[in-house]
Design a protein around this motif. Structure first.
Motif, short mmCIF file in Angstrom:
data_model
loop_
_atom_site.label_atom_id
_atom_site.label_comp_id
_atom_site.label_asym_id
_atom_site.label_seq_id
_atom_site.Cartn_x
_atom_site.Cartn_y
_atom_site.Cartn_z
N LYS A 224 -8.90 -76.47 74.66
CA LYS A 224 -8.86 -76.04 73.07
C LYS A 224 -10.63 -75.69 74.34
O LYS A 224 -11.35 -74.28 73.89
N TYR A 225 -11.45 -76.89 74.81
CA TYR A 225 -12.70 -76.62 74.89
C TYR A 225 -12.54 -76.11 76.83
O TYR A 225 -14.06 -76.17 77.29
N ALA B 34 -15.78 -73.41 70.77
CA ALA B 34 -14.31 -73.57 70.27
C ALA B 34 -14.82 -74.13 69.20
O ALA B 34 -14.27 -74.31 68.18
N ASP B 35 -15.52 -75.45 68.29
CA ASP B 35 -15.96 -75.83 67.35
C ASP B 35 -15.78 -75.24 66.37
O ASP B 35 -15.87 -74.80 65.02
N GLU B 38 -13.44 -72.63 65.17
CA GLU B 38 -12.71 -72.61 63.96
C GLU B 38 -13.46 -73.02 62.33
O GLU B 38 -12.51 -72.52 61.64
N ASP B 42 -12.67 -70.27 59.42
CA ASP B 42 -12.66 -70.32 57.87
C ASP B 42 -13.29 -69.85 56.80
O ASP B 42 -13.72 -70.86 55.62
#
Lengths: 452, 452
Positions: A224-225, B34-35, B38, B42
């Motif tokens: 993911k990272y 990546a965070d 995410e 949303d």
């Protein structure tokens, strides 16, 4: 990857015969450890041992890590445990632990006893962890620096520790209690002013994994990272190891293989297909076959309930393979999509309901399309409209249930903590056989009056 | 990965309402791209656009690379192509090309037209390559140095180029014609004496991949040698790009998913399971169902040949699901093991015969074990020894053929250039249904005299 493996082996054998050891060493230096491993695999045990012994110990450690357990065992027999223990000293602790984990306990303890105390201690520590956890794949050879030194000083430390560290591309920053407080990449150190304090340029929000995290989750974090390595911490946030991207790649291959095998209805391991003994292959397949057998008998019992109708209209039997085959197909499709979605994180608690609804809708639509088609074919083929109607309607019900079960079974497994991939093709198809035949026989009994 | 996503979103919305943009920027700096991706996924389109615009362009480029195509399209609608083109300028060329490759041609050309000429040119060059080839996944942002400079000078070059390069952990050495002649790792540069010539410390045997190599093979090379990056060369050995390990991880995930889907009998793409429209799901599944349908009809035709026997001994029908189910199970097992073995390189031309022999032997053994078991069950259940004998013997033949077909079909597909994973569970099981029923009906006709 190497084109002329057989030629290389012939050349090495010639040099061996001539006792021209310098030439062999010079020759092997040009190859990567992975290539040397491939060459060794294809040699006879005696010559393999001789060539391996000509590698310097550092190179031998890298080669040993690339070999399969069968070849390593042969080296162990030819060269003796003392020599292998010396090579194990040179290996990174995670690779040595991995390798030793494959040996029977007695041999493992012999080798650990022959290793240097410090290395043996590290390896023994790693062997304590579950082999599929972060602790089981991490290495203890990382570089950690205190936060109150300068970038220049840090590079100096790296210069010294580089030969022993698994990676120096990420440098972890710890406090006096060895708690992880920051990270800085070698790239950032290189471009930083040598007089800056590490504290001022490090990233304070470090992403780490817990030592007992499952290796599949670790792989997700790294991928993911886009990390080259991830730090591993214990429950007090103390740095205990790192996991590098090359080990993560192995995890991804292994986990994909595991899922594929389970979906295919066997638990065979990927490691060494051709080396797996037949007895082990049978052992991994028979449990699934027992499940299928049991379900086949239940399906037969369902058909037994239809005995009178079958006797009256034999043509009812002709559609059994069509119904079970197509239902199984739809169920396998839904199960595959669901299992993979769960594995890649595409399906989670937020969208589970929409997944179920989606599969239900897909099943209904596929059922209607195929029901009309199959029903018409049955009508024309057997020249019997009622039979066509029964087969078509059974197909609609069968496919709807099949798609729903294909999604629900893996989701339920996941919920109760069983690997969803166990909801394999054989398991799903056999279950769908039963429900499909129940629908079919119910419909047949209802409409038998019109069939005669 | 982030625990409190909903809370974070609420906080960001609150800051947005208060127009507290500094706070938002300060807040987001703490998170990984990546965070942030995410979190953005949303949010509602309007707020998503506002937050995205508050990211500095470098961070926005990293975030954009992590977003799915649906979210990116929404950003494109909210912020307009000009803004997105500016972000594309900041992305590494391979990621920008990847992203643009997903857009329809017209939009792609609009965006390329709005990008800086130099970046657009690089990206356009990459778009020429097959997206599943080395050229399609490589980046042109690598560091190459001439061989006649010193290690100290090389580090100086790295300092300057680091911000633009995709990785500086491997430095490639080229001659005056840009031909790849060596490689040296940053790690080695760091520990080298600054006055040494690169030529004297570089590795001269560089492993590279050709620009038209299939991405699956590229992944095998990187994973075999535990590389962080691999150089890509054209047919004259000129360096044209590099492929980094993070992109290789994506390839491994995607190729495993592709195999799993094909084995499960659908061609659905992994990218965005929940976003895939039902119509596309139906389209990917129906072809396989047609194959199964055709085979189901053939199986029905086989049973039709057994019409008289079925009429006389209805119990013959009860064992149809058991036979087809268990045969399909064995076939799927063999096919799965073979397909995965081919994918991981475990099975190659050297051992193909032993694989076939092995599966044959496994099939015979499984057939004998299960034949005895199923035959005995049939005998007791239907109180008919002859029926038990027929069912048991059919099981032996069925499983032998099933295991053999499970191995032979993918191997044949591979040989003639079809993806072996197409030899999926549905395809194999349906074919095995036919052969299994042929064996069963032949035996039944031979022994019908003893049954009555």
């Amino acid at each position: 990857m190497i084109q002329n493996k057989q030629e290389i082996i012939q050349l090495l054998l010639k040099y061996l015969e001539e006792q021209n050891h310098d030439k062999i060493q010079e020759f092997l230096e040009k190859y990567q450890p992975a290539d040397i491993a491939e060459i060794l695999k294809d040699m006879d045990a005696a010559e393999r041992g001789k060539i391996f012994k000509l590698l310097d110990k550092g190179a031998a450690a890298l080669v040993l890590d690339m070999l399969d357990i069968g070849t390593i065992t042969s080296l162990l027999e030819t060269l003796g445990p003392q020599y292998i223990a010396e090579i194990l000293n040179e290996m990174s602790s995670d690779d040595a632990a991995d390798l030793l984990g494959h040996f029977p306990e007695e041999l493992r303890n012999t080798l650990l006893g022959l290793m240097q105390a410090e290395d043996a201690g590290e390896v023994q520590g790693l062997l304590e962890y579950d082999i599929e956890s972060a602790g089981g794949i991490m290495t203890t050879e990382y570089v950690a620096i205190p936060k109150d030194i300068t970038a220049g000083k840090a590079i100096e430390i790296l210069r010294k520790t580089a030969p022993d560290a698994e990676t120096i591309y990420y440098v972890y920053v710890v406090d006096s209690q060895n708690r992880l407080v920051g990270v800085i990449s070698l790239r950032e150190l290189i471009v930083a002013d040598p007089d800056t304090l590490i504290e001022d340029i490090m990233h304070k929000k470090v992403i780490s994994v817990s030592v007992d995290m499952d290796q599949e989750e670790v792989a997700e974090v790294v991928s993911k990272y886009d990390f080259l390595a991830v730090p591993v911490v214990d429950h007090d946030n103390r740095l205990v190891g790192i996991i590098t991207v090359d080990d993560v790649i192995d995890v991804i291959y292994d986990e994909a293989s595991e899922d594929i095998f389970r979906l295919g209805g066997s638990t065979e391991l990927v490691d060494d297909y051709v080396g797996t003994r037949i007895s082990r292959a049978l052992k991994s397949r028979l449990p699934w076959l027992s499940v299928t057998m049991l379900e086949g008998i239940i399906a037969g019992q369902v058909l037994r309930g239809l005995e009178n109708e079958l006797r009256a209209v034999v043509a009812l039997a002709f559609f059994i393979p069509l119904l079970t085959g197509m239902g199984g197909n739809v169920g396998t499709q839904s199960a595959t999509v669901t299992v993979r979605g769960l594995a890649t994180g595409d399906i989670d608690e937020n969208n589970v309901l929409s997944v179920i609804f989606r599969e239900l809708l897909t099943g209904v639509l596929l059922g209607i399309i195929n029901g009309i088609l199959v029903g018409s074919i049955a009508w024309v083929w057997q020249k019997n409209a009622v039979l066509g109607f029964i087969v078509g309607l059974a197909m609609v019900g069968n496919m709807t249930i099949a798609a729903l079960m294909g999604a629900l079974v893996p989701l339920t497994f996941k919920k109760v903590g069983i690997d969803p991939a166990v909801a394999s093709a054989p398991f799903i198809t056999a279950s769908i056989d039963i429900t499909g035949l129940l629908i079919y026989s119910t419909l047949a009994r209802l409409f038998i009056g019109f069939l005669l």
